[in-house]
Design a protein around this motif. Structure first.
Motif, PDB file in Angstrom:
ATOM      1  N   MET A   1      -0.603  10.297   1.587  1.00 49.96           N
ATOM      2  CA  MET A   1       0.679   9.637   1.367  1.00 49.96           C
ATOM      3  C   MET A   1       1.323  10.240   0.121  1.00 49.96           C
ATOM      4  O   MET A   1       0.780  10.121  -0.977  1.00 49.96           O
ATOM      5  CB  MET A   1       0.450   8.132   1.175  1.00 49.96           C
ATOM      6  N   LYS A   2       2.447  10.905   0.311  1.00 48.31           N
ATOM      7  CA  LYS A   2       3.061  11.600  -0.807  1.00 48.31           C
ATOM      8  C   LYS A   2       4.400  10.998  -1.222  1.00 48.31           C
ATOM      9  O   LYS A   2       4.639  10.740  -2.392  1.00 48.31           O
ATOM     10  CB  LYS A   2       3.243  13.080  -0.445  1.00 48.31           C
ATOM     11  N   LYS A   3       5.284  10.778  -0.260  1.00 47.30           N
ATOM     12  CA  LYS A   3       6.627  10.306  -0.582  1.00 47.30           C
ATOM     13  C   LYS A   3       6.808   8.883  -0.051  1.00 47.30           C
ATOM     14  O   LYS A   3       6.639   8.620   1.138  1.00 47.30           O
ATOM     15  CB  LYS A   3       7.679  11.235   0.027  1.00 47.30           C
ATOM     16  N   VAL A   4       7.144   7.972  -0.967  1.00 49.53           N
ATOM     17  CA  VAL A   4       7.263   6.553  -0.633  1.00 49.53           C
ATOM     18  C   VAL A   4       8.642   6.045  -1.052  1.00 49.53           C
ATOM     19  O   VAL A   4       9.091   6.312  -2.166  1.00 49.53           O
ATOM     20  CB  VAL A   4       6.166   5.716  -1.328  1.00 49.53           C
ATOM     21  N   LEU A   5       9.278   5.319  -0.159  1.00 49.89           N
ATOM     22  CA  LEU A   5      10.573   4.721  -0.456  1.00 49.89           C
ATOM     23  C   LEU A   5      10.430   3.210  -0.479  1.00 49.89           C
ATOM     24  O   LEU A   5       9.848   2.611   0.437  1.00 49.89           O
ATOM     25  CB  LEU A   5      11.609   5.154   0.597  1.00 49.89           C
ATOM     26  N   ILE A   6      10.941   2.588  -1.551  1.00 48.91           N
ATOM     27  CA  ILE A   6      10.916   1.131  -1.695  1.00 48.91           C
ATOM     28  C   ILE A   6      12.323   0.604  -1.519  1.00 48.91           C
ATOM     29  O   ILE A   6      13.248   1.032  -2.214  1.00 48.91           O
ATOM     30  CB  ILE A   6      10.381   0.708  -3.072  1.00 48.91           C
ATOM     31  N   ILE A   7      12.502  -0.321  -0.603  1.00 57.61           N
ATOM     32  CA  ILE A   7      13.789  -1.006  -0.456  1.00 57.61           C
ATOM     33  C   ILE A   7      13.709  -2.306  -1.248  1.00 57.61           C
ATOM     34  O   ILE A   7      12.786  -3.099  -1.086  1.00 57.61           O
ATOM     35  CB  ILE A   7      14.112  -1.282   1.013  1.00 57.61           C
ATOM     36  N   GLY A   8      14.707  -2.516  -2.102  1.00 57.32           N
ATOM     37  CA  GLY A   8      14.661  -3.639  -3.031  1.00 57.32           C
ATOM     38  C   GLY A   8      14.033  -3.194  -4.336  1.00 57.32           C
ATOM     39  O   GLY A   8      13.226  -3.898  -4.940  1.00 57.32           O
ATOM     40  N   GLY A   9      14.436  -2.001  -4.775  1.00 56.29           N
ATOM     41  CA  GLY A   9      13.757  -1.333  -5.880  1.00 56.29           C
ATOM     42  C   GLY A   9      13.859  -1.992  -7.235  1.00 56.29           C
ATOM     43  O   GLY A   9      13.088  -1.658  -8.138  1.00 56.29           O
ATOM     44  N   HIS A  10      14.808  -2.931  -7.407  1.00 55.26           N
ATOM     45  CA  HIS A  10      14.918  -3.623  -8.691  1.00 55.26           C
ATOM     46  C   HIS A  10      14.296  -5.013  -8.635  1.00 55.26           C
ATOM     47  O   HIS A  10      14.364  -5.770  -9.592  1.00 55.26           O
ATOM     48  CB  HIS A  10      16.385  -3.723  -9.127  1.00 55.26           C
ATOM     49  N   GLY A  11      13.656  -5.334  -7.519  1.00 59.42           N
ATOM     50  CA  GLY A  11      12.981  -6.621  -7.432  1.00 59.42           C
ATOM     51  C   GLY A  11      11.749  -6.665  -8.318  1.00 59.42           C
ATOM     52  O   GLY A  11      11.216  -5.636  -8.739  1.00 59.42           O
TER      53      GLY A  11
ATOM     54  N   LEU B   1       7.441   3.578   3.881  1.00 56.67           N
ATOM     55  CA  LEU B   1       8.541   2.723   3.442  1.00 56.67           C
ATOM     56  C   LEU B   1       7.983   1.343   3.151  1.00 56.67           C
ATOM     57  O   LEU B   1       7.180   0.816   3.930  1.00 56.67           O
ATOM     58  CB  LEU B   1       9.614   2.660   4.526  1.00 56.67           C
ATOM     59  N   ILE B   2       8.394   0.769   2.041  1.00 60.00           N
ATOM     60  CA  ILE B   2       7.984  -0.581   1.675  1.00 60.00           C
ATOM     61  C   ILE B   2       9.231  -1.453   1.582  1.00 60.00           C
ATOM     62  O   ILE B   2      10.150  -1.164   0.794  1.00 60.00           O
ATOM     63  CB  ILE B   2       7.227  -0.611   0.336  1.00 60.00           C
ATOM     64  N   TRP B   3       9.280  -2.505   2.382  1.00 56.87           N
ATOM     65  CA  TRP B   3      10.402  -3.445   2.323  1.00 56.87           C
ATOM     66  C   TRP B   3      10.036  -4.554   1.350  1.00 56.87           C
ATOM     67  O   TRP B   3       9.162  -5.368   1.608  1.00 56.87           O
ATOM     68  CB  TRP B   3      10.710  -4.031   3.706  1.00 56.87           C
ATOM     69  N   SER B   4      10.722  -4.566   0.210  1.00 53.31           N
ATOM     70  CA  SER B   4      10.495  -5.592  -0.802  1.00 53.31           C
ATOM     71  C   SER B   4      11.826  -6.192  -1.223  1.00 53.31           C
ATOM     72  O   SER B   4      11.984  -6.658  -2.351  1.00 53.31           O
ATOM     73  CB  SER B   4       9.771  -4.989  -2.017  1.00 53.31           C
ATOM     74  N   ALA B   5      12.787  -6.161  -0.303  1.00 52.66           N
ATOM     75  CA  ALA B   5      14.123  -6.688  -0.574  1.00 52.66           C
ATOM     76  C   ALA B   5      14.235  -8.114  -0.061  1.00 52.66           C
ATOM     77  O   ALA B   5      13.426  -8.577   0.743  1.00 52.66           O
ATOM     78  CB  ALA B   5      15.183  -5.808   0.095  1.00 52.66           C
TER      79      ALA B   5
ATOM     80  N   ARG C   1       4.468   5.185   7.872  1.00 60.05           N
ATOM     81  CA  ARG C   1       3.876   3.890   7.500  1.00 60.05           C
ATOM     82  C   ARG C   1       4.983   2.954   7.046  1.00 60.05           C
ATOM     83  O   ARG C   1       5.896   3.368   6.328  1.00 60.05           O
ATOM     84  CB  ARG C   1       2.866   4.102   6.363  1.00 60.05           C
ATOM     85  N   TYR C   2       4.907   1.693   7.452  1.00 59.40           N
ATOM     86  CA  TYR C   2       5.898   0.694   7.046  1.00 59.40           C
ATOM     87  C   TYR C   2       5.138  -0.535   6.557  1.00 59.40           C
ATOM     88  O   TYR C   2       4.332  -1.111   7.289  1.00 59.40           O
ATOM     89  CB  TYR C   2       6.799   0.328   8.224  1.00 59.40           C
ATOM     90  N   VAL C   3       5.420  -0.930   5.312  1.00 65.51           N
ATOM     91  CA  VAL C   3       4.793  -2.106   4.720  1.00 65.51           C
ATOM     92  C   VAL C   3       5.860  -3.151   4.460  1.00 65.51           C
ATOM     93  O   VAL C   3       6.841  -2.895   3.753  1.00 65.51           O
ATOM     94  CB  VAL C   3       4.052  -1.764   3.413  1.00 65.51           C
ATOM     95  N   MET C   4       5.685  -4.313   5.048  1.00 63.21           N
ATOM     96  CA  MET C   4       6.624  -5.421   4.875  1.00 63.21           C
ATOM     97  C   MET C   4       6.034  -6.462   3.934  1.00 63.21           C
ATOM     98  O   MET C   4       4.896  -6.914   4.130  1.00 63.21           O
ATOM     99  CB  MET C   4       6.907  -6.069   6.235  1.00 63.21           C
ATOM    100  N   VAL C   5       6.787  -6.848   2.907  1.00 66.75           N
ATOM    101  CA  VAL C   5       6.384  -7.967   2.057  1.00 66.75           C
ATOM    102  C   VAL C   5       6.968  -9.230   2.671  1.00 66.75           C
ATOM    103  O   VAL C   5       8.186  -9.440   2.655  1.00 66.75           O
ATOM    104  CB  VAL C   5       6.854  -7.784   0.608  1.00 66.75           C
ATOM    105  N   SER C   6       6.104 -10.060   3.232  1.00 67.88           N
ATOM    106  CA  SER C   6       6.509 -11.301   3.858  1.00 67.88           C
ATOM    107  C   SER C   6       5.982 -12.466   3.011  1.00 67.88           C
ATOM    108  O   SER C   6       6.020 -12.391   1.781  1.00 67.88           O
ATOM    109  CB  SER C   6       5.998 -11.344   5.303  1.00 67.88           C
TER     110      SER C   6
END
Length: 220
Positions: free
Chosen positions: A1-11, A71-75, A107-112
Motif C-alpha cells: 500500500m503506497k498511495k492513500v487518499l483520505i476523504i474528510g482530511g481535516h476531521g 481510500l479512507i472515508w472519514s468525512a 482498498r476502501y475503508v469506511m469509518v462507520s
C-alpha cells in the motif's frame, strides 16, 4: 500500500491518521472542502487537496481518485441538518465507492459506527436517525460492491489518548448498558493497521476502547 487518499482530511480522526500513514512510508492525500484548513493538513505530512465531494459527480471523483491504492472515508456532515446528512453520509459516500471502483482503487475503508445497519434501532424522531439511516445505506452499498472493503465500527468517539488496545466484542453481544467509548486516536490506529493487513478485507471491525492489543483484535 503506497498511495492513500483520505476523504474528510481535516476531521479529528483524519488528522491523527495521516501522520501514522506517512510515518509508515505512505503517500497521503487528504481531501478537504475549505482551503483555510490546508496548513493544518499539511502539518500532518499529507498533501491537502481542496475538493467538494458533496457536489461532485462519480466521474469527477473517479478522476480525483486515479492512481490511489486505498481510500479512507472519514468525512461526515456533522449532524444537525438531515438533508445534508443524507447528501454527505449516504449519497456522496456511495458516489465515492462507485468512483473508487471505476478508478481501480485497491482498498476502501469506511469509518462507520458501532451498531450501524438497517436494524440500528434509532427512532425516527431522534436527531441521530438521519445519520443512522445514511450510514446503513452507505455500508450496505459498500458490502455488495466490487471494491475490497473494510468497515470500521467504533463506539462513541472521545478525545482520549491512544492506548492501542480495544474491545472487539460485536455490538450484538455487548451489554447495552456497558460503556462504548472509543478514542479517535485508537480509531486512527485501527484504520492504519487494516491497510497493512489483507485479512481484514471484507470484514466489519466493531470495537471500543478495551484491553486487547489492536494487532491481536484484528486477527480473524
Amino acid at each position: 500500500m503506497k498511495k492513500v487518499l483520505i476523504i474528510g482530511g481535516h476531521g479529528k480522526i483524519a488528522l491523527l491518521l495521516a501522520p501514522l500513514l506517512t510515518a509508515a512510508g505512505m503517500e497521503v492525500t487528504s481531501v478537504i472542502r475549505n482551503a483555510a484548513q490546508s496548513d493544518a493538513v499539511a502539518a500532518t505530512g499529507a498533501v491537502p487537496v481542496v475538493h467538494d465531494v458533496e457536489s461532485s459527480s462519480v466521474a469527477e471523483l473517479t478522476e480525483l481518485f486515479a492512481g490511489q491504492d486505498a481510500l479512507i472515508w472519514s468525512a461526515g456532515a456533522g449532524g444537525g441538518d438531515p438533508a445534508r446528512t443524507f447528501a454527505v453520509d449516504r449519497d456522496a459516500a456511495i458516489r465515492s465507492m462507485d468512483a473508487a471502483a471505476a478508478a481501480g482503487v485497491g482498498r476502501y475503508v469506511m469509518v462507520s459506527y458501532l451498531g450501524a445497519g438497517p436494524d440500528h434501532g434509532v427512532p425516527e424522531g431522534d436527531s441521530f436517525f438521519a445519520y443512522a439511516e445514511a450510514k446503513a445505506a452507505a455500508d450496505a452499498h459498500l458490502r455488495v460492491g466490487a471494491l475490497p472493503w473494510t468497515i470500521l465500527a467504533p463506539g462513541a468517539l472521545t478525545q482520549d489518548p491512544a492506548t492501542a488496545q480495544v474491545d472487539p466484542t460485536p455490538a450484538a453481544e455487548r451489554d447495552p448498558k456497558a460503556p462504548r467509548n472509543t478514542s479517535r486516536a485508537n480509531v486512527a490506529l485501527v484504520a492504519a493497521a487494516v491497510l497493512q493487513r489483507a485479512e481484514t478485507t471484507g470484514r466489519t471491525i466493531e470495537f471500543t476502547d478495551g484491553t486487547v492489543p489492536v494487532e491481536e483484535a484484528l486477527t480473524p
